[in-house]
Structure formats: C-alpha cells, structure tokens
Scaffold this motif. Structure first.
Motif, mmCIF file in Angstrom:
data_model
loop_
_atom_site.group_PDB
_atom_site.id
_atom_site.type_symbol
_atom_site.label_atom_id
_atom_site.label_comp_id
_atom_site.label_asym_id
_atom_site.label_seq_id
_atom_site.Cartn_x
_atom_site.Cartn_y
_atom_site.Cartn_z
ATOM 1 N N GLU A 95 0.964 -1.052 -0.176
ATOM 2 C CA GLU A 95 -0.304 -0.215 0.132
ATOM 3 C C GLU A 95 1.131 0.824 -0.321
ATOM 4 O OE1 GLU A 95 -2.873 0.043 3.298
ATOM 5 O OE2 GLU A 95 -3.878 -1.977 2.684
ATOM 6 N N ARG A 96 1.691 1.690 0.424
ATOM 7 C CA ARG A 96 2.722 2.215 0.510
ATOM 8 C C ARG A 96 3.306 2.799 -0.372
ATOM 9 N NH1 ARG A 96 8.421 2.609 2.661
ATOM 10 N NH2 ARG A 96 9.490 4.774 2.908
ATOM 11 N N ALA A 97 4.189 1.567 -1.150
ATOM 12 C CA ALA A 97 4.769 1.534 -2.702
ATOM 13 C C ALA A 97 3.658 2.243 -3.795
ATOM 14 C CB ALA A 97 5.050 0.266 -3.013
ATOM 15 N N THR A 98 2.041 1.653 -3.465
ATOM 16 C CA THR A 98 1.363 1.843 -4.551
ATOM 17 C C THR A 98 0.702 3.165 -4.253
ATOM 18 O OG1 THR A 98 0.008 -0.303 -4.191
ATOM 19 C CG2 THR A 98 -0.809 1.708 -5.057
ATOM 20 N N GLN A 99 0.974 4.069 -2.826
ATOM 21 C CA GLN A 99 0.780 5.094 -3.020
ATOM 22 C C GLN A 99 1.356 6.427 -3.806
ATOM 23 O OE1 GLN A 99 -2.419 6.733 -1.301
ATOM 24 N NE2 GLN A 99 -1.427 9.011 -1.793
ATOM 25 N N LEU A 100 3.280 5.994 -3.176
ATOM 26 C CA LEU A 100 4.014 6.529 -3.110
ATOM 27 C C LEU A 100 3.931 6.321 -5.610
ATOM 28 C CD1 LEU A 100 7.182 5.430 -1.283
ATOM 29 C CD2 LEU A 100 6.114 7.785 -1.322
ATOM 30 N N LEU A 101 3.801 5.459 -5.603
ATOM 31 C CA LEU A 101 3.770 5.781 -7.375
ATOM 32 C C LEU A 101 2.558 6.328 -7.537
ATOM 33 C CD1 LEU A 101 4.479 1.374 -8.136
ATOM 34 C CD2 LEU A 101 5.911 3.755 -8.420
ATOM 35 N N SER A 102 1.161 6.798 -6.701
ATOM 36 C CA SER A 102 0.304 7.223 -7.565
ATOM 37 C C SER A 102 1.001 8.418 -7.248
ATOM 38 C CB SER A 102 -0.697 7.106 -6.515
ATOM 39 O OG SER A 102 -2.187 7.513 -6.504
ATOM 40 N N ASP A 103 1.787 9.254 -5.836
ATOM 41 C CA ASP A 103 2.019 10.729 -6.526
ATOM 42 C C ASP A 103 3.340 10.758 -6.784
ATOM 43 O OD1 ASP A 103 0.368 10.718 -3.610
ATOM 44 O OD2 ASP A 103 1.917 10.240 -2.203
ATOM 45 N N GLN A 104 3.751 10.193 -7.347
ATOM 46 C CA GLN A 104 4.928 10.165 -8.110
ATOM 47 C C GLN A 104 4.461 10.298 -9.857
ATOM 48 O OE1 GLN A 104 7.977 10.917 -7.242
ATOM 49 N NE2 GLN A 104 8.707 11.121 -10.041
ATOM 50 N N SER A 105 3.475 9.221 -10.178
ATOM 51 C CA SER A 105 2.776 10.216 -11.597
ATOM 52 C C SER A 105 1.748 11.324 -11.342
ATOM 53 C CB SER A 105 0.987 9.159 -11.177
ATOM 54 O OG SER A 105 0.847 8.560 -12.653
ATOM 55 N N SER A 106 1.410 11.502 -10.111
ATOM 56 C CA SER A 106 0.471 13.232 -9.884
ATOM 57 C C SER A 106 1.396 13.837 -10.256
ATOM 58 C CB SER A 106 -0.708 12.621 -9.069
ATOM 59 O OG SER A 106 -1.534 12.198 -8.549
ATOM 60 N N SER A 107 2.575 13.649 -9.394
ATOM 61 C CA SER A 107 3.431 15.484 -9.569
ATOM 62 C C SER A 107 3.759 15.411 -11.036
ATOM 63 C CB SER A 107 4.517 15.009 -8.713
ATOM 64 O OG SER A 107 5.687 15.648 -9.282
ATOM 65 N N LEU A 108 4.431 14.152 -11.599
ATOM 66 C CA LEU A 108 4.599 14.519 -13.041
ATOM 67 C C LEU A 108 3.122 14.439 -14.271
ATOM 68 C CD1 LEU A 108 6.550 9.923 -13.798
ATOM 69 C CD2 LEU A 108 7.825 13.679 -13.599
ATOM 70 N N ALA A 109 2.331 14.266 -14.147
ATOM 71 C CA ALA A 109 1.552 15.174 -15.116
ATOM 72 C C ALA A 109 1.603 16.438 -14.714
ATOM 73 C CB ALA A 109 0.249 15.034 -14.232
ATOM 74 N N SER A 110 1.037 16.636 -13.081
ATOM 75 C CA SER A 110 1.151 18.107 -12.715
ATOM 76 C C SER A 110 2.516 19.462 -13.775
ATOM 77 C CB SER A 110 1.480 18.636 -11.281
ATOM 78 O OG SER A 110 0.260 18.203 -10.699
ATOM 79 N N THR A 111 3.894 18.977 -13.828
ATOM 80 C CA THR A 111 4.732 18.911 -13.834
ATOM 81 C C THR A 111 4.526 19.126 -15.565
ATOM 82 O OG1 THR A 111 5.811 17.973 -12.936
ATOM 83 C CG2 THR A 111 7.390 18.405 -14.865
ATOM 84 N N LEU A 112 3.942 17.732 -16.253
ATOM 85 C CA LEU A 112 3.531 17.859 -18.208
ATOM 86 C C LEU A 112 2.301 19.356 -18.439
ATOM 87 C CD1 LEU A 112 3.862 16.805 -20.825
ATOM 88 C CD2 LEU A 112 1.875 15.184 -20.378
ATOM 89 N N ASP A 113 1.266 19.379 -17.481
ATOM 90 C CA ASP A 113 0.305 20.295 -17.632
ATOM 91 C C ASP A 113 1.058 21.817 -17.982
ATOM 92 O OD1 ASP A 113 -1.694 18.130 -17.769
ATOM 93 O OD2 ASP A 113 -1.846 18.450 -15.194
ATOM 94 N N ALA A 114 2.137 21.821 -16.964
ATOM 95 C CA ALA A 114 2.695 23.173 -16.477
ATOM 96 C C ALA A 114 3.309 23.860 -17.347
ATOM 97 C CB ALA A 114 4.080 23.304 -15.466
ATOM 98 N N MET A 115 4.247 22.297 -18.947
ATOM 99 C CA MET A 115 4.897 22.779 -19.536
ATOM 100 C C MET A 115 4.538 22.500 -20.817
ATOM 101 S SD MET A 115 7.594 19.916 -19.628
ATOM 102 C CE MET A 115 9.211 19.566 -18.376
#
Length: 918
Positions: A826-846
C-alpha cells in the motif's frame, strides 16, 4: 362570698378525685391492651418488623391486630366509669364530720338560737373541707402495676423513637402495613420490565432493575412489564392523572402489560401490595429545524442547487423541498408540491449538505415559485425554514416536436381542477340505448385538459404526411386518445411520462433513454443506502446501476460514432473501449468495484459520495470527432495540442513516456496488493489480475490493435514516441515503444508476466522494473541522480522509497507474512500514485508554458480523467484503497460472528443495531 369560694374549692377537689378514679378504672380495664400496644410500638421502632421475613412480619402484625381487638373488647366490657357521687363519697370519707354530706343538710329549728348554732356548725364544716385531699389511689395502682410499667413502657417507646429519628414514622407505618401478599407467595414474584424507546431515536432498550429511580427515557417510549403470578396484577401509572390497567395473560402462562410514557410517571405493579415501582422521567422530543445555508440557484444541467442545514435531537428522518406557486391558481390557492432531498446518512441529528435536484420535469418548471425546506423527524414533527422566492429551471427544448410535447404536457399537469360529475341518464340504462354522456368524457374535463386535447388534435391533423418521425406522430395520437378516454384528472396525468420521453428523445437522441435508466438506477441505489436496506437489496440495486452505467456508455459511444467519431478511444490500460462494458478501462471498473465494496461494508456516506461522483462523470461524458487517423480524442498523450501532426518537444515526449511506464507499474502493483490481501484471507489470488493477452505473442495483447503499444498507448502516440525522436534526443525519449517491446519479450514487463509466478517473485519483478525505470530516466539504482537525469521532473528520493517499500514487501512475502507485505505494498502504491500525479502536473505546466493555454492542464478524457497520459490515480474521486475496504469487510464479518456467538441478550441487541446501521 366566702361560701362561694369554698364551694369552688370543694368542686375542684371532687373533680380531681373523679379523674383519679377514672384513670384507675381505665387502667384496671385496659391495662393489658396498653402493655401490648407499647410492646408493639417498641418492636416496630427498633426495626424488628423490617428484619424478619415478610411473611413472619405479616403474621406478627396480624397477631397484634387480633390481640389488640380482643383486649380492647375485654377492656370495654370491664370498664365501669366512676360517677361524681362516688368521687364525693370517696372524698367525704376522709373526715368523721362528713363535711360534703353535712353541708347539704338544713336546720329543722327556725329559731334565732338554732340559726346561730347552725352557722357555727357550718363554719366548722367549711374549715374541715380545707383538710380534704383527692385520694392518691397508690395502693390500687401498686396492686395493678407493681413494676411501674405505666412509666417504663412509654419512656421506652419515646427513647426508641428518638433513636430511630427520621426512620421512626416509616418503621411504624411498615409494621402497621406489612406485605400481606407474602403469606400467599407474592414476595417471590419477579417483575421484568424494560423500556423500548421510539424507533426514530435509535436508542437501545432500557432494562429496569429493581430500585431504580429517576430513569430518563425518550417521550413516547413503550414500557413492557412481564411477570408470573397466580392471578393478574395491576399496572398503576401516576402522572398528572392516575391510571391503572390489568395485566393480560400470555400463551405461556405469564402476565404482561404495556403502556406509553408521555410524561413523568411513577410506575408500580400491585398484587397484594406493591410488587415493584419505578420513577420514569420523559425527555421531550423537540421538533426539528431546517434552514437554507445557501439560497437556491440554478446549477449545472439546469438543476436547482442549494445548501441546507437541519438538526434534530434524535435525527431528521426526511427532508423535503416544498414548492408553491408565487401566484397560485384561484382553483387551488393552497397547492404545494414536496420534493424529497437526500440526506447524508441515516437520520442525522445534525447535517448540512449541498444538493442538486433535477426539477426540469416538475409541472411548474419555468414559473416563479416560493420554496421552503421541511424537515420531519421520526415522531412526525415538522420544522420549516424560511420561504425563498425562486424560478424553477426548465429544460430548453429546441426541436419543434419536443416543444409541442412539453407544452401539451405542462398544460395538463398544471390544471388543478378535477373532472365534473357525469350527468345521470336513466334512459341510457335501457336496452339498445346509447349513453352519449359516457362516450363524451372530454366534455366533463377541466378547461386546460380540453385545451391540451385540442392542441394534440391540431398537431396530428394530417401529421402522417408532414411529420418525418412516425413514432412521434403515433405518440401524439396515443396521448390524445388517453385524454379523450380519461374520466379523472389522475387518468389524464398519465400522458406525462409518454410526452416527456418523446420530448427527450426528440431533443437529445437515443442516449436519453439510457440516461434515464442510469438516473433511475442511481436514485434506487441511493435510496437503499439512505434507508439502510438489506444487503441483498443493496447488492441487487448495485448490479442494476452497474448495468445501467455500461449501457449508458455504450449508447454514448454509439451516438458519438454515428456523429463522426472514427474509432473508439483507447483507454490507458490498453483495452479498446468499443462502446462495450469496459469503456473507461480498469480505472472505471475500479470505481465500480470500490462502490460495491463500500455498499457491502456499510460505508453509506462514502458510497453515496462515490455514487454521485460516478454519475456526474457519466453525465458529463462527451466524445469528440477524431482526425481520421484513429488517434481517438484530442489532448491524449502523444499529441500536440496545437498541431496533431507536429511531434511533441523532446522533454514533453520524455515525460509522457515516463508517465506511461510508471502507470503500467502502478497498475500491476495495485493488482499484486489485491492478490496479497486475497491470499491473507485464505482465498486464491484472482486470475483476473493477469493482463489480457498473457501467453500471446510478445508485444501483442488480446484486445489491442496491431501496432498498439501494451499499456494503453495510442498507435499514433507511439509513432510519435518512438519515431519522432532524433538521434540526438535526450536518453529516455522514445523508450516508450522499443524498450517496452524488449521488456515484454523478456517476459518481465507489466502485462506479460508468467502465470506461475509467486507473489514474492512478482514483487521482485516489479522492483526490477522500478530500478530499470530509474536507469532509463538517468537515475542510479538507489536513486542517486545521474548525468542525464531530468532535473525536477523525476523525484529520485521517491523512487528510492518505492524500491525500499517493495523490498520490504518482498521479504515479508518470502516469510509468509502477507499482512506486513500488504502494508508495504500500500505504501509503494501510494508513492507511485503521488509520483504519477507530480509528473502529470509538470507536464501540464510545460504545455501551458508552451501553448499559453491555461485549459491545457485541465484537459480530460470522456471519463473525466487527466488526458495528459499520466493515468488517473483516483484523486478526483475519493476511493478507499483495497486494503481499507478489506479491513472494513473483516470488521463486518467479525461483527456478524460475534452476533451469532453472543449469549447475552443486551450484547446481541447492541450488535444487531450495529449491523443494521452498517
């Protein structure tokens, strides 16, 4: 004057002597009764009657009463009251001159000398009277009471009364009125009593124990008393008035009585005396309150939106929006409609929520009205909010057929008057006679119903020639036939669903039917959750909602393709959503599964919120026409928002590919977490978690189009990802196709794992994928940034934490500790989900910085997910993870087990109420 004073003294002495003689006579007659009563009072004051058994005490009191009666009767027979003559004789006997008797004599010689002699003799007698004293009678008293009990016994009674203090009256009273029922076994009678509060209070029954005083119960509670006795006892209720009722015999030979507690009441059971008693204090049930926190306004999709607040001491049962015309029809000035407002939970004591109600179908849609909130509690009491003026929103119909259907429909529904009575025609009852009045029912209809029939007749005149839709023409003719055949207003209102369906179909197309079914299924499921229906009923309605959602998706896809959509858009899980039940991919199925888990575990508030989110997502579903190249929807990964044929910049393409890879790892990590939880419960890991196409040729999955990338990449996007990169591009760009194919051929990529892998081997393989992902992005194995790392885009520390959690989960699986492994997963899943959200936000800003379009970051796919290639991590909808849902199921199972095993009735009742609520 001296003689008069002397006679007064003589009379006083005679009276005193008479009193002494009377007291002696009473003593001689009632001396045994006096001693008997003093002994009884002494025994009562020292508490002797309270210390013996009730039956013995009753016998003792009976003995006292019987003995006292006998002694009293004997004393009355023996008592002889003394006279004043006897008192004078006893007093006169003290002197030889007998002064009292001599004073009554008269001289026989009337001569003067005799008179002087008599006067001298009289003076001598008067002087002798002064020497007379009332007799003491001490000898008689000593003979009667040689031990001075006449003084000792009263002093003992007084002393015992002083020692008993405030308890003295009670002890004497209990001694005089003992429990005579004990003589027939009444003291062994056991009275069971319990209070059942009104159901709307939600309180558990209150069991009344002997001796309880001041028990506070809700007003309207029902008290039940049950006992076993030779005959029926009586239940006595003392409130403002006294009321009694007899117990009723039950089939098992006991006696039972029930009563309502509406005020402060003293409850007692009488059978040969008071067997049990309780003092009950009734808590008042205040009416609920309702208010508008935010006044009504028109929200999305022509819905009325407002925020309400309501409170009640025991919980609000229903909340309704009362609607009345601002300018009512003179024929029905008090007409008011009530619309149910959903509550966030089962009878909340205090609640506030923002709701949206679709009232476009209401008969007064488009008219100025007054609205108010009415809250009702379980006792039927109502609380009303302030009245707010408002104009009900109406649905905008542009198609002529839809406008006509709506106009005819509201004309009939807004008519408040009833049909006139049919005139009697006795001739029509004869044989072969025609009842023309019955055949012309429309003549007795109210004016607006006749107007609506005339409108339909005008519209359908030669309509088969001019109406392109023959179904609309037949619907109008059917509605006209209903109005002509109706004999009451209720029968005329039957055209409402017919014309409303025609208006929606004419205006919005065939998907309107599917939307109505979806909305009906949602209302049915929400109603079941709000009312606490049975598990079977909630499960049945959940399946109906799932079917309605899939049918609606299929209808929207078919409609979109008919309007020019070249091909169904592929979801990010790699499943082709050809209008079938899997439209929206695994994320949508996860939402439905999470909704089902929430309904099964009793998390009604979360389930209703998720249900509302899913429904809104489906209702906002819109498909767009593609460019003819099979790319699906604009804004998907691998497309340039400005020019679809122009490749993305290398940095954006690199982030897009990284997000796709990370999404694949996240999906399989979730599946592994679910399988770990299943194995912990002793179940076989679900084979459905294996990706479609296992065992197929490398790089090709079942259900994917030729050339489509596993993991959900679009064909067009893959061409940009793989072929659009130049030799000089940053490493990692273009890895979305070639490297993924290599991974699949090696049998280690998501979607092509061996079927015989253990959970620990699967976790190890996912850890290797994370390490490979880190190397491809220019990071070391432990997360140390390399030379070609995308600075600020990929969080090396987050990848290191993910890999650490995966190693811990792998070690726990190898040791057979599935619970610890599930926590780390569950901890790994949450960290993967947070990393995916962070990359999505970065791509939106680009994209926003490159295009200058602020809406680029808000682009969504038809299911409301981010259309930037990052995958949906569930942030927009609050879905509890699989571990939380499983723990909730385990708690529910444990409650059921304890309920079945519980022996104590109070514990079983408590567990039953928990199970009913959850």
């Amino acid at each position: 004057m001296a003689d008069a004073d002397g006679m007064k003294a003589v009379n006083a002495r005679v009276s005193a002597t008479w009193r002494n003689l009377t007291l002696l006579a009473l003593g001689q007659a009632f001396w045994p009764l006096f001693v008997f009563v003093c002994l009884f009072l002494s025994a009562a004051l020292v508490g002797l009657f309270d210390r013996v058994e009730p039956a013995i005490g009753a016998v003792m009191t009976l003995v006292v009463f019987v003995g006292s009666a006998i002694l009293l009767f004997r004393g009355l027979r023996r008592y002889r009251p003394p006279t004043r003559a006897e008192a004078s004789e006893r007093l006169d006997r003290q002197s030889d001159l007998r002064p009292l008797t001599s004073l009554a004599d008269r001289p026989a010689d009337p001569t003067r000398g005799a008179q002087r002699l008599w006067a001298s003799h009289r003076a001598r007698l008067m002087a002798e009277l002064k020497n007379l004293r009332p007799p003491s009678l001490s000898a008689a008293w000593k003979a009667l009471d040689p031990f001075l009990l006449r003084a000792i016994l009263p002093l003992a009674v007084v002393a015992f009364a002083v020692l008993a203090s405030s308890q003295a009256p009670g002890r004497v009273l209990r001694a005089l009125s003992p429990d005579y029922g004990a003589l027939v076994g009444a003291d062994d009678m056991v009275v069971e009593a319990w209070i059942t509060p009104p159901e709307h209070t939600g309180r558990a029954p209150i069991f009344l124990k002997p001796g309880l005083e001041g028990v506070r119960v809700p007003k309207g509670s029902e008290v039940t008393l049950r006992t076993e006795a030779p005959s029926a006892p009586r239940l006595v209720l003392k409130g403002k008035k006294r009321h009694s009722q007899a117990f009723v015999a039950t089939p098992d030979g006991a006696y039972e009585a029930k009563a309502k507690v509406m005020e402060d009441t003293r409850l007692s059971v009488d059978w040969w005396g008071e067997r049990a008693a309780w003092k009950l204090l009734a808590s008042p049930d205040d009416p609920p309150t309702a208010r508008f926190v935010a006044i009504p306004s028109i929200g999305t999709q022509d819905r009325i939106e407002f925020t309400w607040g309501a409170t009640d001491d025991y919980g609000v049962k229903t909340l309704e929006l009362a609607i009345s015309l601002r300018e009512p029809n003179p024929a029905a000035p008090a007409a008011e409609d009530r619309v149910s407002v959903p509550l966030p939970g089962v009878t909340p004591t205090e609640g506030a929520d923002t709701v949206q109600l679709d009232l476009t179908r209401h008969r007064w849609a488009g008219l100025p009205v007054n609205v108010r909130l009415i809250a009702t509690d379980g006792a039927g009491q109502e609380g009303t909010s302030e009245t707010v003026p408002f104009i009900l929103p109406e649905k905008l119909f542009l198609e002529p057929v839809a406008r006509v259907a709506q106009e005819v429909r509201v004309t009939v529904l807004r008519e408040p008057r009833e049909y006139a009575e049919q005139p009697t025609n006795e001739q029509a009852l004869q044989q072969d006679a025609l009842n023309t009045n019955a055949a012309n029912r429309l003549a007795t209809a109210p004016p607006d119903v006749q107007k609506a029939a005339l409108m339909l007749d005008a519209v359908t005149l030669h309509g088969e020639r001019y109406m392109p839709d023959i179904a609309a023409f037949l619907t109008f003719r059917t509605a006209e036939g209903i109005l002509r055949a109706a004999g009451s207003k209720a029968e005329a209102d039957a055209i409402d669903p017919l014309l409303w369906a025609l208006a929606l179909k004419s205006e919005y197309g065939s998907s309107a039917d599917a939307l109505r079914r979806l909305e009906a299924a949602r209302r049915a499921l929400e109603q079941a959750l709000r009312d606490g229906a049975s598990e079977e009923e909630i499960k049945r309605r959940m399946e109906a909602f799932r079917d309605a959602a899939n049918n609606y998706l299929a209808a929207k896809m078919a409609e979109a393709m008919a309007n020019g959509l070249d091909a169904p858009p592929s979801n990010e899980d790699g499943q082709a959503a050809a209008g079938g039940p899997n439209l929206g991919g695994q994320d949508f199925e996860d939402m439905l599964q999470a909704l089902q888990d929430l309904t099964e575990t009793g998390a009604t508030d979360q389930a209703r919120q998720l249900l509302s989110d899913i429904t809104n997502m489906l209702q906002n579903l819109e498909f767009q026409k593609g460019s003819g190249s099979g790319k699906g929807m604009p804004g998907m990964p691998g497309q340039n928002a400005d020019n679809e044929d122009e490749p993305l910049p290398p940095e954006e393409q690199e982030l897009t590919d990284a997000m796709k890879r990370l999404s694949d790892i996240l999906r399989e990590q979730r599946e592994l977490n679910d399988d770990t939880l299943a194995q912990e419960r002793g179940e076989r890991p679900s084979q459905g978690s294996e990706q479609p196409g296992e065992g197929a040729e490398p790089g090709e999955q079942a259900g994917t189009q030729p050339g489509q990338q596993p993991g959900g990449a679009e064909p067009g996007g893959d061409q940009q990802a793989g072929n659009g990169s130049q030799p000089g591009d940053t490493p990692g760009a273009g890895a979305g196709e070639g490297d993924q194919a290599d991974t699949d051929q090696a049998g280690t990529g998501p979607g092509s794992r061996p079927s015989n892998e253990t959970l620990a081997e699967r976790q190890a393989r996912l850890g290797e994928l994370v390490e490979k992902f880190a190397r491809e992005q220019g990071l070391g194995e432990t997360g140390v940034p390399g030379e070609n790392a995308l600075e600020g885009h990929v969080d090396s520390d987050a990848l290191a934490d993910i890999r650490d959690a995966q190693r811990r989960a792998q070690g726990a699986l190898e040791q057979g500790n599935e619970r610890a492994a599930a926590r780390e997963q569950e901890r790994a899943t949450q960290l993967l989900s947070d990393q995916s959200s962070s990359l999505a936000s970065t791509l939106d800003a680009m994209r926003e910085a490159r295009t200058g379009d602020r809406s680029a970051g808000d682009s969504t796919d038809p299911l409301g997910r981010n259309a930037n290639g990052g995958g949906n991590n569930g942030d927009n909808v609050n879905i509890p993870d699989a571990g939380e849902r499983q723990r909730a199921k385990d708690i529910l199972d444990e409650l059921r087990r304890r309920y079945n095993d519980a022996d104590d009735e109070e514990e079983r009742e408590y567990l039953r109420r928990l199970l009913e609520r959850f």
